[in-house]
Design a protein around this motif. Structure first.
Motif, PDB file in Angstrom:
ATOM      1  N   VAL A   1       4.205  -4.299  -8.456  1.00 35.54           N
ATOM      2  CA  VAL A   1       2.815  -3.907  -8.241  1.00 35.54           C
ATOM      3  C   VAL A   1       1.912  -4.881  -8.986  1.00 35.54           C
ATOM      4  CG1 VAL A   1       3.319  -1.466  -7.862  1.00 35.54           C
ATOM      5  CG2 VAL A   1       2.929  -2.304 -10.187  1.00 35.54           C
TER       6      VAL A   1
ATOM      7  N   ASP B   1       2.664  -4.205  -3.897  1.00 35.77           N
ATOM      8  CA  ASP B   1       1.491  -5.076  -3.803  1.00 35.77           C
ATOM      9  C   ASP B   1       2.009  -6.491  -3.595  1.00 35.77           C
ATOM     10  OD1 ASP B   1      -0.541  -3.136  -4.316  1.00 35.77           O
ATOM     11  OD2 ASP B   1      -0.059  -3.215  -6.448  1.00 35.77           O
TER      12      ASP B   1
ATOM     13  N   ALA C   1      -1.277   0.614 -11.655  1.00 32.89           N
ATOM     14  CA  ALA C   1      -0.487   0.870 -10.454  1.00 32.89           C
ATOM     15  C   ALA C   1       0.960   1.197 -10.806  1.00 32.89           C
ATOM     16  CB  ALA C   1      -0.546  -0.332  -9.513  1.00 32.89           C
TER      17      ALA C   1
END
Length: 415
Positions: free
Chosen positions: A252, A321, A257
């Protein structure tokens, strides 16, 4: 080709066989002979290609026992970007030295923990130092280490060190070393920064570049799954359960996060832990130990914390991500498919990240087909982005500010 043909002592060659490595990788075949001969070496090869063992064997081959009445003085210095990588490299050196019957004292030092135990451990001197740059300079300032007898300097993951802003610290360390010393530089990518670093520090180096297709390790199976950003956590849990992944490392972008995604996974019934730079060293060590022992199934990590993490048999890496750069992508997916094992990477691609993933593909010379998982098909339409349209594309073909204004109808078109 056996390890004994690379100029290693029989004991070191046997130590590698004892560790279940019967033949050297292309990196080791290319790097070990010139390194053992005292040459400077520049190696560019992807993560998992055997770089650590290559320089560890060369360092141990050139180590000389201290005189019976003399103090131990550091002969070799290995600089790494993160504490986890320092521990990993120190472990490889210690394991090989022990297996070869070499009584070399190996010290691993890094920040984020109290300096006092490290000061105490260095009182009797040491032979080989594995260090992060900041803590090394702290120890030098405390007169716990002197570097004027270093004969070999190793820069491991040099591209990561530059990305993390360690150039100034590297300059300070370089000024403390003797003018005549061997330098071994290892990097997963050959960026402009790495080239400049090599040109300024290496003398007529032997250059070794190993392309991915030349490596003995199996190719990583790469997947790109389209999904709305808001449903990524649900999709992640679905994949972990549906595919029965025993362990998965999830990347991430931020500490927040990492905490949030790990918490949601725990509430959904999975054994998950965050892993980021703000955790104490004790907690980070415990998370990795539990992950290796399969007590923790999912580790949700940031790039900075996970650099250098080496988990044997890690089957899957997930880009929850997307990474900021194509280089980071290479480092991330390289956490799997290590030591000749197969592995898989999964990247979540949503409408707002489609162009960025296309750029990652372009710069790494790969094309990853987009997939959709039933029940998680994106509601937002993903733009179709060609390689030439990817942001940051071919030099000289990126649209200028005026081009963008013309495309938006704010300036008249060219005649």
């Amino acid at each position: 080709m056996p390890f004994s043909s690379l100029g290693l002592t029989p004991a070191l060659a046997a130590a590698m066989v004892q560790q279940q490595f019967s033949t050297p990788t292309p990196v080791q075949t290319g790097a070990i002979p010139p390194a053992v001969a005292g040459r400077d070496v520049l190696v560019c090869a992807q993560t998992g290609s055997g770089k650590t063992a290559a320089f560890a064997l060369a360092v141990l081959q050139r180590w000389t026992p201290p005189a019976a009445s003399g103090a131990r003085r550091p002969q070799a210095l290995v600089l790494v970007p993160t504490r986890e990588l320092a521990v990993q490299v120190g472990g490889v050196l210690s394991t090989l030295a022990r297996a070869a019957g070499l009584p070399a004292k190996i010290s691993v030092v890094f920040g984020g923990v109290s300096i006092n135990p490290q000061l105490m451990a260095l009182r009797g001197g040491t032979d080989i130092v594995v260090a992060t740059t900041g803590r090394l300079l702290d120890l030098v300032d405390h007169n716990a280490l002197q570097l004027q007898h270093i004969r070999c300097l190793v820069l491991d993951e040099a591209d990561r060190m530059l990305d993390l802003g360690f150039a100034d610290e590297l300059d300070r360390i370089d000024a403390l070393l003797p003018k005549q010393h061997q330098s071994l530089l290892f990097s997963a990518t050959y960026s402009a920064g790495v080239r400049q670093l090599a040109e300024s520090r290496l003398r007529e180096p032997v250059e070794i570049t190993i392309k991915q297709e030349e490596q003995a390790a199996p190719a990583i199976t790469q997947h790109a799954i389209t999904v709305d950003a808001s449903r990524r956590t649900q999709l992640l849990r679905h994949l972990v359960v549906q595919e029965a992944w025993p362990r998965v490392l999830v990347f991430v972008a931020t500490k927040y996060a990492a905490e949030m995604v790990a918490d949601k996974l725990r509430r959904a019934g999975l054994q998950a832990e965050p892993f980021h730079a703000q955790l104490s060293q004790g907690k980070r060590t415990q998370v990795l130990a539990d992950f290796k022992a399969s007590v923790v199934q999912v580790v949700v990590a940031t790039d900075v914390a996970a650099r250098g993490v080496d988990i044997a048999g890690l089957p899957v890496v997930v880009n929850f991500d997307l990474p900021r750069s194509a280089t980071d992508y290479v480092h991330r997916i390289g956490r799997t498919a290590r030591a000749g094992q197969a592995g898989m990477s999964v990247s979540f691609v949503s409408a707002d990240t489609a162009a960025h993933f296309a750029l990652i593909e372009k710069r790494n010379g790969v094309q990853v087909p987009r997939e959709a998982i039933r029940g998680f098909e994106p509601e937002q339409v993903l733009p179709v982005v060609s390689a030439d349209q990817a942001a940051g594309g071919v030099k000289g073909r990126r649209p200028s500010k005026k081009d963008k204004l013309r495309a938006a109808g704010l300036l008249p078109p060219l005649a």
